[in-house]
Write an enzyme that holds these catalytic residues in place. Structure first.
Site, short mmCIF file in Angstrom:
data_model
loop_
_atom_site.label_atom_id
_atom_site.label_comp_id
_atom_site.label_asym_id
_atom_site.label_seq_id
_atom_site.Cartn_x
_atom_site.Cartn_y
_atom_site.Cartn_z
CE LYS A 75 -3.87 1.79 2.81
NZ LYS A 75 -4.68 1.52 4.03
CB SER A 150 -8.14 3.17 3.10
OG SER A 150 -7.26 2.57 4.04
CB SER A 174 -8.30 0.27 6.00
OG SER A 174 -9.09 1.43 5.99
#
Lengths: 486, 96
Positions: A75, A150, A174
């Site tokens: 990420k 996310s 997330s």
């Protein structure tokens, strides 16, 4: 077909392919198909090809390292020295990391092949990956729908076969919610298990890094490699790295060893019909398989979303105050105005709407006259929620719920209604507030071919048993090994 | 609505942010909805709850010694404006 870390390890042992051959396959897939998904903010083509060539030469020496030569993505919230780290924000679109995150440091020692950085909601604030400055990520199971967030880029890239696994972060769900929406496994470890050093902060008391992977075993392999004490994170727990994979494959265990708790009252919030049906079927099955399933009560869990939306924005308003366009970040040249005006200008143009909203919510909760009614109150309710879990774990080994109350939704569907977006995290947020390990695994597909996930939350630091229960369920559910078509 | 607008303006100033005039109405509405929702907590009885410190006993302390840090150049790597070894900012003190 899905390809797991274990498959790659076997493939290397049998000389089915070399690191160079494997990485070419992933890179060409990304090049040809990620235009439809947008799961990467950057792909490290040249660097990873060069690294793979080096690994070709030492392939024979790495029999015990499962992560050797495994194509992994991160990420875009984890720093990798000399590479950009954007947090999918205009604020950091040119930011270059000047050191490595602890997570990457540990993975690189295992000789992973780092494919690139995954798209995400801006500063990890969102449940759909629609707040990214680089545009939304699409769900590989249906590209008109969101992949969750996310860590949506991470989940979509693993689900589509653009990376074998990814590291994400989970502040209120997330990792688990996008894993559920994309039909893969996502694990949030106990708070403090994984060092936050070099991971851009959103809500420091809740943020925790963890794997998004194709199987429970793969999640365990990654967990074992990124855990362990790190003196550079003051909340890092003074513990050795986990050794969960070994326990998963060598211990003897079955459903009859475990008691599952179902918080049925909390689930009255209104689950999607198909999710409810599939979940109820699973519970019936579990009982048939010899597991003990009991009803539990988490009376304060219904306050989790409200509590979270005080604590997380409060910490965010403080953490994000560092972005002023002076030391780093978006900065616009202007001759006029004073220093304060240039802060306001840089921040207003560098941050997107959702980030601004959360900074302001936090500023409000912490402001003079409101602190006791909001922040202090939320800290106390957080304690009550933790106590709920402590009580529950005196009778059960894990708490079982769907990961999300709803199926992956359409892009744009909730974009203009932030509160509606927040409420969809009701089942994932409690584990963050109580600092507990929690995992999402695929339960099945809906009539429209959309993934449904279930979540198991374990007792503090009991990742090993959590993974064992998840592994048993994974075998029983036997989710498709086919990759989604898009 | 005007007092809500004032509140949003006050908070945005404290946050060193500015909300575009064209977005302000929808922003105020969403902000208000969220505040109303989090007000749910006011119904929870927390009188017997103490604010516990969240420090776990397994957190470690380290010796108070110098550790490797970033070099001056590394620190300045992302600075939009720099002068020599320093970050450059606008003048904050007026000369007499």
């Amino acid at each position: 077909m899905k390809r797991t870390i274990e498959d790659i390890h076997k493939g290397y042992s049998k000389k089915d392919f070399s690191p160079s051959e494997l990485i070419q396959e992933y890179l060409s897939k990304i090049k040809n198909l990620d235009t439809k998904i947008n799961s990467y903010t950057e792909v490290f083509d040249d660097k990873v090809v060069k690294h793979a060539k080096e690994l070709d030469k030492i392939l024979h020496k790495n029999e015990n390292n499962f992560l050797f030569g495994v194509p992994i993505s991160l990420k875009d919230i984890f720093l990798v020295k000399d590479e950009k780290c954007t947090c999918s924000s205009k604020m950091l679109k040119n930011y270059v990391s000047n050191y490595d995150s602890c997570v990457y440091e540990k993975l690189s020692k295992r000789n992973i092949l780092l494919l690139g950085k995954n798209n995400m909601d801006e500063f990890a604030m969102g449940s759909s990956t629609e707040t990214s400055f680089f545009g939304p990520t699409m769900n590989p199971w249906d590209i008109s729908r969101v992949p969750g967030g996310s860590s949506g880029g991470s989940a979509a890239s693993v689900s589509a076969g653009f990376s074998c696994a990814s590291l994400g972060t989970d502040t209120g769900g997330s990792i688990r919610q996008p894993a559920s929406f994309c039909g893969i496994v996502g694990l949030k470890p106990t708070y403090g298990r994984v060092s936050r050093f070099g991971m851009i902060a959103f809500s420091s008391s809740l943020d925790q890094a963890g794997p998004l992977a194709n199987s429970v075993n793969d999640a365990a392999i990654i967990l074992d490699s990124v855990t362990g004490f790190d003196s550079r994170d003051s909340t890092s727990l003074n513990l050795k790295p986990t050794n969960s994979y070994n326990s998963l494959i060598n211990d003897t265990y079955s459903f009859s060893d475990f008691t599952f708790g179902v918080p049925s009252k909390l689930l009255e919030i209104g689950l999607d019909d198909e999710i409810k049906y599939k979940f109820d079927e699973l519970i019936k099955n579990l009982k048939k398989l010899g597991a003990k399933v009991i009803d539990i009560d988490l009376p304060y869990a219904k306050y989790a979303v409200a509590t979270y939306y005080i604590i997380a924005p409060s910490e965010a308003s403080s953490n994000l105050s560092r972005f002023d366009g002076i030391r780093y970040g978006f900065s616009e040249e202007s001759e006029n105005g004073d220093l304060i005006e240039s802060y306001i200008n840089n921040r207003s143009k560098g941050f997107g709407e959702e980030v601004k909203r959360r900074i302001m919510l936090g500023t409000y909760s912490l402001s003079s006259g409101y602190y006791d009614a909001y922040y202090l109150k939320a800290i106390k309710v957080k304690q009550l929620i933790s106590n709920d879990f402590k009580n529950a774990f005196s009778n059960v080994n894990s708490i079982l719920t769907p990961t999300c109350p709803e199926l992956p939704f359409k892009l744009g569907e909730k974009k203009n209604d932030p509160l509606k977006m927040y409420l969809s995290d009701i089942l994932t947020i409690p584990a963050n507030l109580a600092q507990l390990p929690s995992i999402s695994i695929p339960l099945g597909l809906s009539n429209q071919n959309l993934p449904i996930g279930i979540q198991l939350t374990g007792n503090r630091l009991d990742e090993v048993n959590l993974l064992k229960m998840a592994s048993l369920l994974e075998k029983e559910i036997n989710f498709t090994k086919e990759l989604p078509k898009f | 609505m005007s007092s809500d607008r004032e509140l949003v303006n006050k908070i945005s100033k404290l946050s060193r942010l500015k909300i575009d005039e064209s977005d302000i109405d929808i922003f105020v509405k969403n902000f208000k909805d969220i505040l109303e929702y989090i007000d749910l907590l006011s119904s929870v009885d927390t009188n017997s709850e103490k604010t516990q410190d969240t420090i776990q006993k397994d957190y470690a302390v380290r010796d108070d010694t110098t550790i490797d840090k970033l070099s001056n150049d590394e620190v300045l790597l992302n600075a939009p404006n720099k002068e020599g070894k320093f970050f450059a900012v606008k003048k904050v003190i007026e000369s007499e």
